[in-house]
Write a protein that holds these residues in place. Structure first.
Motif, PDB file in Angstrom:
ATOM      1  N   THR A   7       0.738  -1.211  -0.018  1.00 28.32           N
ATOM      2  CA  THR A   7      -0.147  -0.059   0.061  1.00 28.32           C
ATOM      3  C   THR A   7       0.887   1.132  -0.030  1.00 28.32           C
ATOM      4  O   THR A   7       0.433   2.209  -0.679  1.00 28.32           O
ATOM      5  CB  THR A   7      -0.902  -0.008   1.341  1.00 28.32           C
ATOM      6  OG1 THR A   7      -1.822  -1.129   1.317  1.00 28.32           O
ATOM      7  CG2 THR A   7      -1.961   1.185   1.140  1.00 28.32           C
ATOM      8  N   THR A   8       1.763   1.119   0.800  1.00 29.16           N
ATOM      9  CA  THR A   8       2.928   2.419   0.861  1.00 29.16           C
ATOM     10  C   THR A   8       4.287   1.717   1.122  1.00 29.16           C
ATOM     11  O   THR A   8       4.408   0.464   1.431  1.00 29.16           O
ATOM     12  CB  THR A   8       2.554   3.289   2.056  1.00 29.16           C
ATOM     13  OG1 THR A   8       2.675   2.591   3.280  1.00 29.16           O
ATOM     14  CG2 THR A   8       1.284   3.963   1.899  1.00 29.16           C
ATOM     15  N   GLY A   9       5.329   2.436   0.930  1.00 28.87           N
ATOM     16  CA  GLY A   9       6.615   1.973   0.977  1.00 28.87           C
ATOM     17  C   GLY A   9       7.237   1.245  -0.111  1.00 28.87           C
ATOM     18  O   GLY A   9       6.515   1.230  -1.176  1.00 28.87           O
ATOM     19  N   SER A  10       8.768   0.721   0.139  1.00 25.70           N
ATOM     20  CA  SER A  10       9.279   0.368  -0.941  1.00 25.70           C
ATOM     21  C   SER A  10      10.094  -1.093  -0.771  1.00 25.70           C
ATOM     22  O   SER A  10      10.347  -1.322   0.648  1.00 25.70           O
ATOM     23  CB  SER A  10      10.441   1.255  -1.255  1.00 25.70           C
ATOM     24  OG  SER A  10      10.096   2.643  -1.708  1.00 25.70           O
ATOM     25  N   VAL A  11      10.377  -1.915  -1.556  1.00 25.39           N
ATOM     26  CA  VAL A  11      10.911  -3.091  -1.400  1.00 25.39           C
ATOM     27  C   VAL A  11      12.102  -3.173  -2.090  1.00 25.39           C
ATOM     28  O   VAL A  11      12.007  -3.041  -3.415  1.00 25.39           O
ATOM     29  CB  VAL A  11       9.906  -4.308  -1.625  1.00 25.39           C
ATOM     30  CG1 VAL A  11      10.854  -5.825  -1.336  1.00 25.39           C
ATOM     31  CG2 VAL A  11       8.652  -4.451  -0.738  1.00 25.39           C
ATOM     32  N   LEU A  12      13.482  -3.518  -1.616  1.00 25.35           N
ATOM     33  CA  LEU A  12      14.487  -3.264  -2.421  1.00 25.35           C
ATOM     34  C   LEU A  12      14.992  -4.771  -2.492  1.00 25.35           C
ATOM     35  O   LEU A  12      15.337  -5.321  -1.150  1.00 25.35           O
ATOM     36  CB  LEU A  12      15.552  -2.659  -1.887  1.00 25.35           C
ATOM     37  CG  LEU A  12      15.360  -0.699  -2.553  1.00 25.35           C
ATOM     38  CD1 LEU A  12      13.875  -0.315  -1.667  1.00 25.35           C
ATOM     39  CD2 LEU A  12      16.483   0.038  -2.306  1.00 25.35           C
ATOM     40  N   LEU A  13      15.541  -5.243  -3.534  1.00 23.08           N
ATOM     41  CA  LEU A  13      16.179  -6.798  -3.701  1.00 23.08           C
ATOM     42  C   LEU A  13      17.535  -6.359  -4.344  1.00 23.08           C
ATOM     43  O   LEU A  13      17.585  -6.055  -5.387  1.00 23.08           O
ATOM     44  CB  LEU A  13      15.140  -7.755  -4.446  1.00 23.08           C
ATOM     45  CG  LEU A  13      15.962  -8.951  -4.664  1.00 23.08           C
ATOM     46  CD1 LEU A  13      15.956  -9.741  -3.064  1.00 23.08           C
ATOM     47  CD2 LEU A  13      15.088  -9.926  -5.560  1.00 23.08           C
TER      48      LEU A  13
ATOM     49  N   HIS B 119       6.563 -13.004 -10.668  1.00 18.78           N
ATOM     50  CA  HIS B 119       7.316 -14.048 -11.342  1.00 18.78           C
ATOM     51  C   HIS B 119       8.760 -13.484 -11.611  1.00 18.78           C
ATOM     52  O   HIS B 119       9.916 -14.146 -12.102  1.00 18.78           O
ATOM     53  CB  HIS B 119       6.680 -14.672 -12.618  1.00 18.78           C
ATOM     54  CG  HIS B 119       6.540 -13.624 -13.779  1.00 18.78           C
ATOM     55  ND1 HIS B 119       5.345 -12.621 -13.607  1.00 18.78           N
ATOM     56  CD2 HIS B 119       6.921 -13.271 -14.897  1.00 18.78           C
ATOM     57  CE1 HIS B 119       5.263 -11.881 -14.534  1.00 18.78           C
ATOM     58  NE2 HIS B 119       6.351 -11.937 -15.356  1.00 18.78           N
ATOM     59  N   GLN B 120       8.686 -11.958 -11.834  1.00 21.80           N
ATOM     60  CA  GLN B 120       9.852 -11.375 -12.192  1.00 21.80           C
ATOM     61  C   GLN B 120      10.898 -11.355 -11.041  1.00 21.80           C
ATOM     62  O   GLN B 120      11.871 -11.228 -11.317  1.00 21.80           O
ATOM     63  CB  GLN B 120       9.439  -9.893 -12.624  1.00 21.80           C
ATOM     64  CG  GLN B 120       8.681  -9.887 -14.012  1.00 21.80           C
ATOM     65  CD  GLN B 120       8.281  -8.578 -14.347  1.00 21.80           C
ATOM     66  OE1 GLN B 120       7.748  -7.729 -13.541  1.00 21.80           O
ATOM     67  NE2 GLN B 120       8.473  -8.178 -15.711  1.00 21.80           N
ATOM     68  N   ARG B 121      10.219 -11.266  -9.939  1.00 20.65           N
ATOM     69  CA  ARG B 121      11.047 -11.285  -8.698  1.00 20.65           C
ATOM     70  C   ARG B 121      11.788 -12.855  -8.402  1.00 20.65           C
ATOM     71  O   ARG B 121      12.865 -12.761  -8.239  1.00 20.65           O
ATOM     72  CB  ARG B 121      10.517 -11.019  -7.293  1.00 20.65           C
ATOM     73  CG  ARG B 121       9.692  -9.428  -7.273  1.00 20.65           C
ATOM     74  CD  ARG B 121       9.057  -9.342  -5.983  1.00 20.65           C
ATOM     75  NE  ARG B 121       8.325  -8.003  -6.174  1.00 20.65           N
ATOM     76  CZ  ARG B 121       7.919  -7.615  -5.186  1.00 20.65           C
ATOM     77  NH1 ARG B 121       7.943  -7.747  -3.946  1.00 20.65           N
ATOM     78  NH2 ARG B 121       7.067  -6.457  -5.370  1.00 20.65           N
ATOM     79  N   VAL B 122      11.214 -13.627  -8.996  1.00 18.63           N
ATOM     80  CA  VAL B 122      11.796 -15.097  -9.239  1.00 18.63           C
ATOM     81  C   VAL B 122      13.027 -15.152  -9.993  1.00 18.63           C
ATOM     82  O   VAL B 122      13.952 -15.686  -9.712  1.00 18.63           O
ATOM     83  CB  VAL B 122      10.720 -16.320  -9.454  1.00 18.63           C
ATOM     84  CG1 VAL B 122      11.507 -17.369  -9.682  1.00 18.63           C
ATOM     85  CG2 VAL B 122       9.838 -16.185  -8.413  1.00 18.63           C
ATOM     86  N   ALA B 123      13.005 -14.347 -11.324  1.00 17.58           N
ATOM     87  CA  ALA B 123      13.714 -14.275 -12.068  1.00 17.58           C
ATOM     88  C   ALA B 123      15.059 -13.534 -11.555  1.00 17.58           C
ATOM     89  O   ALA B 123      16.106 -13.566 -11.990  1.00 17.58           O
ATOM     90  CB  ALA B 123      13.234 -13.714 -13.440  1.00 17.58           C
ATOM     91  N   ARG B 124      14.769 -12.597 -10.633  1.00 18.36           N
ATOM     92  CA  ARG B 124      15.753 -11.808  -9.757  1.00 18.36           C
ATOM     93  C   ARG B 124      16.405 -12.436  -8.716  1.00 18.36           C
ATOM     94  O   ARG B 124      17.363 -11.672  -7.979  1.00 18.36           O
ATOM     95  CB  ARG B 124      15.178 -10.325  -9.894  1.00 18.36           C
ATOM     96  CG  ARG B 124      14.764  -9.565 -10.813  1.00 18.36           C
ATOM     97  CD  ARG B 124      14.272  -8.227 -10.316  1.00 18.36           C
ATOM     98  NE  ARG B 124      13.991  -7.312 -11.514  1.00 18.36           N
ATOM     99  CZ  ARG B 124      13.990  -6.077 -11.603  1.00 18.36           C
ATOM    100  NH1 ARG B 124      14.938  -5.343 -10.545  1.00 18.36           N
ATOM    101  NH2 ARG B 124      13.637  -5.287 -12.667  1.00 18.36           N
ATOM    102  N   GLY B 125      16.026 -13.749  -8.576  1.00 12.51           N
ATOM    103  CA  GLY B 125      16.824 -14.567  -7.480  1.00 12.51           C
ATOM    104  C   GLY B 125      15.907 -14.775  -6.192  1.00 12.51           C
ATOM    105  O   GLY B 125      16.620 -15.052  -5.243  1.00 12.51           O
ATOM    106  N   LEU B 126      14.497 -14.562  -6.121  1.00 15.50           N
ATOM    107  CA  LEU B 126      13.907 -14.604  -4.867  1.00 15.50           C
ATOM    108  C   LEU B 126      13.004 -16.218  -5.032  1.00 15.50           C
ATOM    109  O   LEU B 126      12.434 -16.253  -6.331  1.00 15.50           O
ATOM    110  CB  LEU B 126      13.054 -13.518  -4.751  1.00 15.50           C
ATOM    111  CG  LEU B 126      12.323 -13.531  -3.207  1.00 15.50           C
ATOM    112  CD1 LEU B 126      11.747 -12.175  -3.026  1.00 15.50           C
ATOM    113  CD2 LEU B 126      10.797 -14.247  -3.487  1.00 15.50           C
ATOM    114  N   ALA B 127      13.146 -16.934  -4.133  1.00 10.92           N
ATOM    115  CA  ALA B 127      12.149 -18.069  -4.143  1.00 10.92           C
ATOM    116  C   ALA B 127      11.440 -18.178  -3.009  1.00 10.92           C
ATOM    117  O   ALA B 127      11.948 -17.571  -1.735  1.00 10.92           O
ATOM    118  CB  ALA B 127      13.097 -19.406  -4.415  1.00 10.92           C
TER     119      ALA B 127
END
Length: 268
Positions: A58-64, A75-83
């Motif tokens: 709703t607000t804020g940021s998530v940085l990977l 699914h794009q976060r999976v491609a960036r290395g998250l499972a």
């Protein structure tokens, strides 16, 4: 200065008037074993969903790994290395153990089906990677069995292998010990402790023996808000944490001095 594997900046998730997660900020160091704990209703699983991209913030940021993925699809976060593993099984129970791993590897590569024209070397590599993963999680002798024939604990082990097949930099384990016996939990603890050091692990779990046995850093949520982050010793000694769990400061039985059972290390 080392870039955090994960950084949350004022992350919130509201469902109408319900503030499931509210203004949560903390970071997760690369290679750490970071536990998120808190009483029921603290917002732990919702927070994991925000990290994974299942829910939009709703607000804020998530940085990977330094990149802002707040608006990036799951699914794009999976491609960036998250499972991620889930509280409830997401396995294909009619498929074999090996087939579940193959499907995960294909998903990571952006494929949805096998091709008879795929190079044999690629097929061989996938099979060998799968065998190594099954050996790591203790299921090497079950590769041809249907996933539905596995015990509850073995399914959890397979779910970790499936997540690892995606070659994650950040692995989210959502209540992996739920429904496990003491011996199954001990095996799971050994598995988590012996995961590759290059994989950062975050775990949400109610079993505090498991949590204190594997975590080097902890974050405590309470009523959807960040309460405290620190080492297991710091969290164990925190009056705020003790009060959040039991509503009183006299909580000597909450966190035993040495809660983790003896767990065998992996043989090299």
């Amino acid at each position: 200065m080392t870039t955090p594997m994960l950084e949350l900046r004022g992350v919130s998730r509201h469902f109408g008037s319900l503030k499931a997660v509210e203004d949560v900020s903390f970071s997760v160091a690369p290679g750490s074993r970071h536990a998120v704990i808190g009483p029921n209703g603290a917002g732990k699983s919702t927070l994991f969903a925000l990290i994974a991209g299942t829910h939009a913030a709703t607000t804020g940021s998530v940085l990977l790994n330094g990149d802002d993925v707040t608006g990036v699809a799951e699914h794009q976060r999976v491609a960036r290395g998250l499972a991620r593993t889930f509280q409830h099984s997401s396995l294909f129970l009619t498929a074999t153990v090996a087939e579940n791993l193959m499907l995960a590897a294909q998903r990571r590569a952006g494929r949805t089906s096998w091709s008879m024209f795929r190079p044999a070397t690629r097929q061989t590599t996938l099979l060998e990677d799968g065998r190594q993963l099954l050996d790591r999680v203790g299921l090497a002798d079950r590769s041809s069995d249907r996933a539905g024939a596995l015990s509850h604990g073995e399914r959890r082990q397979l779910e970790v292998a499936v997540a690892l097949a995606c070659r994650p930099q950040l692995l989210l384990l959502d209540e992996p010990a739920a429904g496990m016996s003491a011996s199954e939990t001990a095996r799971l603890m050994s598995l988590i402790k012996n995961l590759p050091s290059e994989v950062t692990v975050m775990i949400v779990e109610h079993d505090l023996d498991l949590v204190f046995g594997v975590a080097d850093t902890m974050t405590v949520l309470h009523l959807g808000q960040h309460l405290v982050s620190g080492s297991p010793a710091e969290v164990r000694a925190s009056p705020e944490v003790q009060s959040a769990y039991l509503g009183a400061e006299n909580t000597s039985e909450l966190f035993p001095d040495d809660p983790s059972p003896s767990v065998p290390e992996a043989q090299s």
